[in-house]
Design a protein around this motif. Structure first.
Motif, PDB file in Angstrom:
ATOM      1  N   SER A   1       0.828  -1.208   0.000  1.00  0.00           N
ATOM      2  CA  SER A   1       0.000   0.000   0.000  1.00  0.00           C
ATOM      3  C   SER A   1       0.867   1.264   0.000  1.00  0.00           C
ATOM      4  O   SER A   1       0.587   2.223  -0.727  1.00  0.00           O
ATOM      5  CB  SER A   1      -0.918  -0.010   1.221  1.00  0.00           C
ATOM      6  N   LEU A   2       1.933   1.246   0.781  1.00  0.00           N
ATOM      7  CA  LEU A   2       2.834   2.397   0.823  1.00  0.00           C
ATOM      8  C   LEU A   2       3.546   2.594  -0.509  1.00  0.00           C
ATOM      9  O   LEU A   2       3.691   3.730  -0.996  1.00  0.00           O
ATOM     10  CB  LEU A   2       3.860   2.209   1.943  1.00  0.00           C
ATOM     11  N   LEU A   3       3.999   1.500  -1.113  1.00  0.00           N
ATOM     12  CA  LEU A   3       4.671   1.587  -2.406  1.00  0.00           C
ATOM     13  C   LEU A   3       3.728   2.152  -3.464  1.00  0.00           C
ATOM     14  O   LEU A   3       4.113   2.987  -4.285  1.00  0.00           O
ATOM     15  CB  LEU A   3       5.177   0.209  -2.834  1.00  0.00           C
ATOM     16  N   ARG A   4       2.498   1.685  -3.426  1.00  0.00           N
ATOM     17  CA  ARG A   4       1.510   2.153  -4.395  1.00  0.00           C
ATOM     18  C   ARG A   4       1.240   3.652  -4.215  1.00  0.00           C
ATOM     19  O   ARG A   4       1.090   4.395  -5.184  1.00  0.00           O
ATOM     20  CB  ARG A   4       0.215   1.355  -4.224  1.00  0.00           C
ATOM     21  N   THR A   5       1.207   4.092  -2.972  1.00  0.00           N
ATOM     22  CA  THR A   5       0.931   5.503  -2.679  1.00  0.00           C
ATOM     23  C   THR A   5       2.083   6.418  -3.085  1.00  0.00           C
ATOM     24  O   THR A   5       1.872   7.463  -3.713  1.00  0.00           O
ATOM     25  CB  THR A   5       0.635   5.689  -1.177  1.00  0.00           C
ATOM     26  N   TYR A   6       3.302   6.027  -2.741  1.00  0.00           N
ATOM     27  CA  TYR A   6       4.440   6.926  -2.924  1.00  0.00           C
ATOM     28  C   TYR A   6       5.191   6.752  -4.243  1.00  0.00           C
ATOM     29  O   TYR A   6       5.794   7.706  -4.742  1.00  0.00           O
ATOM     30  CB  TYR A   6       5.419   6.767  -1.752  1.00  0.00           C
ATOM     31  N   LEU A   7       5.167   5.530  -4.803  1.00  0.00           N
ATOM     32  CA  LEU A   7       5.932   5.310  -6.033  1.00  0.00           C
ATOM     33  C   LEU A   7       5.058   4.938  -7.220  1.00  0.00           C
ATOM     34  O   LEU A   7       5.471   5.046  -8.372  1.00  0.00           O
ATOM     35  CB  LEU A   7       6.999   4.233  -5.795  1.00  0.00           C
ATOM     36  N   GLY A   8       3.862   4.468  -6.934  1.00  0.00           N
ATOM     37  CA  GLY A   8       2.855   4.234  -7.960  1.00  0.00           C
ATOM     38  C   GLY A   8       3.347   3.497  -9.183  1.00  0.00           C
ATOM     39  O   GLY A   8       3.923   2.408  -9.085  1.00  0.00           O
TER      40      GLY A   8
END
Length: 290
Positions: A181-188
């Motif tokens: 979820s964090l990767l998707r939010t910050y690095l997409g």
């Protein structure tokens, strides 16, 4: 018997013969003891004799695929090795690299910082060595499976900055969901990530997966997706199973993979699941013939 799903309109047919066979390695080609059965080796070689190109597609690094490649004779015949989940494609008999996709340094460093902030270790491969940011039980298991030497790197971030094909964050599956979820939010869309095994979150360059690798190989061979069969079991096989004209899920596959596959084997990797698929699609042998 094989479970085959019908296409739209309730029918299923093929316009072109299959010309490429893409096989995942762990838990698909390999049995639980990491061997390849004689039946499986034999039918893969028979399938090649029909003019079919064999592709081994794995999350492993090239060095960890060499044994399987030699057992199938791919080191002596034209074929392809897709390693690092699509980040590297080589000709199996020559070792010539036909494609590679490295993680940009800025992205790799951002991933390292995120993992460190969340309290996760990190892992990467280079040649036949597994480098880890700190000792952990998941990397220890991976060491036993791959046989690679494990080295703890004091300044893992500096090493990553020199370049890599992929990074791995090991951990409990329910905790890795939070990292995703964090990767998707910050690095997409800047990266590609998925779980190869439930405890490994793998991260690579954008638009890099087994499906894009298979599409590149098909392009070289001047073939369509319809002429390709892909067999796998895990989420890192999703892209190639979706892309291939015939996407096959092993009986032991993740349920999410079974849901997207055209075909599901009755037998697992320990019971020659690959054999039943190849017997039907390449040699016209069904369960009624057994």
């Amino acid at each position: 018997m094989l479970i085959e799903k019908q296409g739209e309109g309730g029918y299923s047919y093929r316009m072109k013969p299959l010309r490429v066979l893409a096989l995942d390695v762990d838990d698909t080609l390999l049995r639980s003891d990491l061997s390849i059965s004689h039946r499986t080796r034999h039918i893969i070689k028979r399938t090649e004799q029909l003019g079919v190109t064999v592709v081994l597609a794995s999350g492993r690094v090239p060095e960890a695929m060499e044994h399987s490649s030699r057992l199938l004779g791919l080191d002596k015949r034209p074929g392809y090795l897709v390693s690092n989940n699509g980040a590297l494609i080589e000709e199996s008999n020559s070792g010539v690299i036909i494609h590679e996709a490295m993680l940009e340094s800025r992205l790799a460093l951002a991933i390292c910082d995120l993992a460190d902030a969340e309290g996760f270790a990190m892992q990467m491969y280079q040649d036949d060595i597994m480098y880890v940011s700190r000792k952990n039980e998941y990397s220890d298991v991976d060491q036993r499976v791959t046989g690679f030497r494990q080295v703890v790197v004091e300044n893992f971030r500096a090493m990553v900055n020199e370049g890599c094909y992929k990074l791995i964050i090991p951990g409990e599956p329910e905790l890795l969901v939070h990292v995703e979820s964090l990767l998707r939010t910050y690095l997409g869309n800047s990266i590609t990530f998925f779980t190869s095994r439930p405890t490994f979150l793998e991260i690579m360059a954008a638009n890099t997966n087994k499906g894009t690798a298979l599409a590149k190989i098909a392009g070289i061979l001047k073939l369509d997706a319809e002429e390709v069969m892909a067999i796998g079991d895990s989420m890192n096989d999703e892209a190639m199973i979706r892309w291939a004209g015939v996407g096959v899920a092993m009986a032991n596959a993740d349920e999410r993979i079974k849901n997207i596959a055209n075909v599901i084997t009755e037998h697992s990797n320990d019971d020659d699941g690959i054999v039943e698929v190849l017997e039907k699609y390449f040699f016209g042998k069904g369960s009624e013939d057994e």
